[in-house]
Design a protein around this motif. Structure first.
Motif, PDB file in Angstrom:
ATOM      1  N   VAL A   1       4.287 -68.685  -2.527  1.00 58.12           N
ATOM      2  CA  VAL A   1       4.793 -68.516  -3.753  1.00 58.12           C
ATOM      3  C   VAL A   1       5.615 -69.834  -4.103  1.00 58.12           C
ATOM      4  O   VAL A   1       5.393 -70.310  -5.296  1.00 58.12           O
ATOM      5  CB  VAL A   1       5.689 -67.331  -3.948  1.00 58.12           C
ATOM      6  N   VAL A   2       6.428 -70.304  -3.405  1.00 55.28           N
ATOM      7  CA  VAL A   2       7.146 -71.524  -3.770  1.00 55.28           C
ATOM      8  C   VAL A   2       6.294 -72.784  -3.793  1.00 55.28           C
ATOM      9  O   VAL A   2       6.471 -73.448  -4.710  1.00 55.28           O
ATOM     10  CB  VAL A   2       8.201 -71.740  -2.493  1.00 55.28           C
ATOM     11  N   LEU A   3       5.160 -72.968  -2.986  1.00 52.71           N
ATOM     12  CA  LEU A   3       4.401 -73.900  -3.206  1.00 52.71           C
ATOM     13  C   LEU A   3       3.530 -74.008  -4.333  1.00 52.71           C
ATOM     14  O   LEU A   3       3.189 -74.942  -5.015  1.00 52.71           O
ATOM     15  CB  LEU A   3       3.371 -74.008  -1.960  1.00 52.71           C
ATOM     16  N   VAL A   4       3.047 -72.699  -4.880  1.00 55.92           N
ATOM     17  CA  VAL A   4       2.340 -72.743  -6.079  1.00 55.92           C
ATOM     18  C   VAL A   4       3.478 -72.933  -7.415  1.00 55.92           C
ATOM     19  O   VAL A   4       2.929 -73.601  -8.221  1.00 55.92           O
ATOM     20  CB  VAL A   4       1.704 -71.235  -6.357  1.00 55.92           C
ATOM     21  N   VAL A   5       4.594 -72.204  -7.216  1.00 49.74           N
ATOM     22  CA  VAL A   5       5.500 -72.729  -8.412  1.00 49.74           C
ATOM     23  C   VAL A   5       5.962 -73.969  -8.243  1.00 49.74           C
ATOM     24  O   VAL A   5       5.986 -74.690  -9.520  1.00 49.74           O
ATOM     25  CB  VAL A   5       6.698 -71.758  -8.233  1.00 49.74           C
ATOM     26  N   ALA A   6       6.014 -74.791  -7.162  1.00 50.35           N
ATOM     27  CA  ALA A   6       6.271 -76.089  -7.128  1.00 50.35           C
ATOM     28  C   ALA A   6       5.084 -77.005  -7.770  1.00 50.35           C
ATOM     29  O   ALA A   6       5.416 -78.032  -8.457  1.00 50.35           O
ATOM     30  CB  ALA A   6       6.612 -76.446  -5.849  1.00 50.35           C
ATOM     31  N   ALA A   7       4.060 -76.815  -7.362  1.00 56.28           N
ATOM     32  CA  ALA A   7       2.803 -77.350  -8.012  1.00 56.28           C
ATOM     33  C   ALA A   7       2.724 -77.129  -9.392  1.00 56.28           C
ATOM     34  O   ALA A   7       2.492 -78.344 -10.219  1.00 56.28           O
ATOM     35  CB  ALA A   7       1.400 -76.730  -7.337  1.00 56.28           C
ATOM     36  N   LEU A   8       2.909 -76.018 -10.031  1.00 52.45           N
ATOM     37  CA  LEU A   8       3.034 -75.818 -11.445  1.00 52.45           C
ATOM     38  C   LEU A   8       4.132 -76.335 -12.227  1.00 52.45           C
ATOM     39  O   LEU A   8       3.989 -77.070 -13.265  1.00 52.45           O
ATOM     40  CB  LEU A   8       3.001 -74.384 -11.715  1.00 52.45           C
ATOM     41  N   VAL A   9       5.450 -76.617 -11.556  1.00 50.08           N
ATOM     42  CA  VAL A   9       6.410 -77.372 -12.200  1.00 50.08           C
ATOM     43  C   VAL A   9       6.066 -78.827 -12.161  1.00 50.08           C
ATOM     44  O   VAL A   9       6.129 -79.623 -13.153  1.00 50.08           O
ATOM     45  CB  VAL A   9       7.621 -77.237 -11.298  1.00 50.08           C
ATOM     46  N   ASN A  10       5.502 -79.467 -10.934  1.00 48.91           N
ATOM     47  CA  ASN A  10       5.266 -80.821 -10.865  1.00 48.91           C
ATOM     48  C   ASN A  10       3.980 -81.153 -11.736  1.00 48.91           C
ATOM     49  O   ASN A  10       4.161 -82.145 -12.606  1.00 48.91           O
ATOM     50  CB  ASN A  10       4.795 -81.087  -9.356  1.00 48.91           C
ATOM     51  N   SER A  11       3.125 -80.285 -11.937  1.00 51.25           N
ATOM     52  CA  SER A  11       1.944 -80.368 -12.927  1.00 51.25           C
ATOM     53  C   SER A  11       2.357 -80.495 -14.254  1.00 51.25           C
ATOM     54  O   SER A  11       1.868 -81.486 -15.125  1.00 51.25           O
ATOM     55  CB  SER A  11       0.987 -79.334 -12.693  1.00 51.25           C
ATOM     56  N   SER A  12       3.406 -79.900 -14.587  1.00 54.40           N
ATOM     57  CA  SER A  12       4.048 -80.029 -15.982  1.00 54.40           C
ATOM     58  C   SER A  12       4.733 -81.259 -16.364  1.00 54.40           C
ATOM     59  O   SER A  12       4.565 -81.786 -17.078  1.00 54.40           O
ATOM     60  CB  SER A  12       5.064 -78.601 -16.330  1.00 54.40           C
ATOM     61  N   VAL A  13       5.385 -81.527 -15.243  1.00 57.48           N
ATOM     62  CA  VAL A  13       6.063 -83.255 -15.247  1.00 57.48           C
ATOM     63  C   VAL A  13       5.193 -84.197 -15.303  1.00 57.48           C
ATOM     64  O   VAL A  13       5.232 -85.037 -16.116  1.00 57.48           O
ATOM     65  CB  VAL A  13       7.063 -83.233 -14.159  1.00 57.48           C
ATOM     66  N   ILE A  14       3.768 -84.093 -14.863  1.00 58.15           N
ATOM     67  CA  ILE A  14       3.035 -84.742 -14.850  1.00 58.15           C
ATOM     68  C   ILE A  14       2.397 -84.938 -15.980  1.00 58.15           C
ATOM     69  O   ILE A  14       1.989 -86.156 -16.883  1.00 58.15           O
ATOM     70  CB  ILE A  14       1.749 -84.803 -13.727  1.00 58.15           C
ATOM     71  N   SER A  15       1.946 -83.712 -16.651  1.00 60.66           N
ATOM     72  CA  SER A  15       1.190 -83.593 -17.875  1.00 60.66           C
ATOM     73  C   SER A  15       2.313 -84.303 -19.089  1.00 60.66           C
ATOM     74  O   SER A  15       2.028 -84.785 -20.112  1.00 60.66           O
ATOM     75  CB  SER A  15       1.062 -82.094 -18.362  1.00 60.66           C
ATOM     76  N   PHE A  16       3.714 -83.824 -19.042  1.00 60.79           N
ATOM     77  CA  PHE A  16       4.563 -84.255 -19.919  1.00 60.79           C
ATOM     78  C   PHE A  16       4.602 -85.698 -20.021  1.00 60.79           C
ATOM     79  O   PHE A  16       4.674 -86.385 -20.952  1.00 60.79           O
ATOM     80  CB  PHE A  16       5.961 -83.829 -19.727  1.00 60.79           C
TER      81      PHE A  16
END
Length: 113
Positions: free
Chosen positions: A76-91
């Motif tokens: 769960v933490v890895l999936v949430v971390a990947a989504l947060v990092n992906s949002s930062v990359i997209s930003f």
């Protein structure tokens, strides 16, 4: 705003470009590999397959180092971390898009004619 627009907006935020989509694909492949390695393959010693997704989702995934963290929440933490990092990359991709082409975007840019 209705639910359909909200889902689209979140999708654009998380995976709005090819860089963030590629990042999510790599993380998903690594998580599948870790799951297969830990459940289906027997090792005489410890396997380091779980280290790679943690390193690729850092710094957000380093929340797992907090005291009292249960191992059951690892995926769960890895999936949430990947989504947060992906949002930062997209930003950052959206913020820097156009700067190399001579087109200015963002605050202080001249309006389009």
């Amino acid at each position: 705003m209705n639910g359909k627009n909200l889902v689209r907006r979140i999708g654009r935020t998380v995976a709005g470009d090819w860089f963030s989509r590629g990042y999510l694909i790599v993380i998903a492949a690594l998580l599948v590999w870790v799951w297969v390695d830990t459940t289906l393959v027997s090792h005489p010693d410890a396997s380091f397959s779980g280290v790679y997704p943690i390193l690729l989702t850092a710094p957000t995934s380093l929340l797992m180092l907090l005291p009292g963290f249960g191992a059951s929440l690892t995926y769960v933490v890895l999936v949430v971390a990947a989504l947060v990092n992906s949002s930062v990359i997209s930003f950052f991709i959206r913020r820097t898009a156009g700067y190399g082409s001579g087109r200015r975007t963002g605050p202080g840019a001249a309006p389009a004619r």
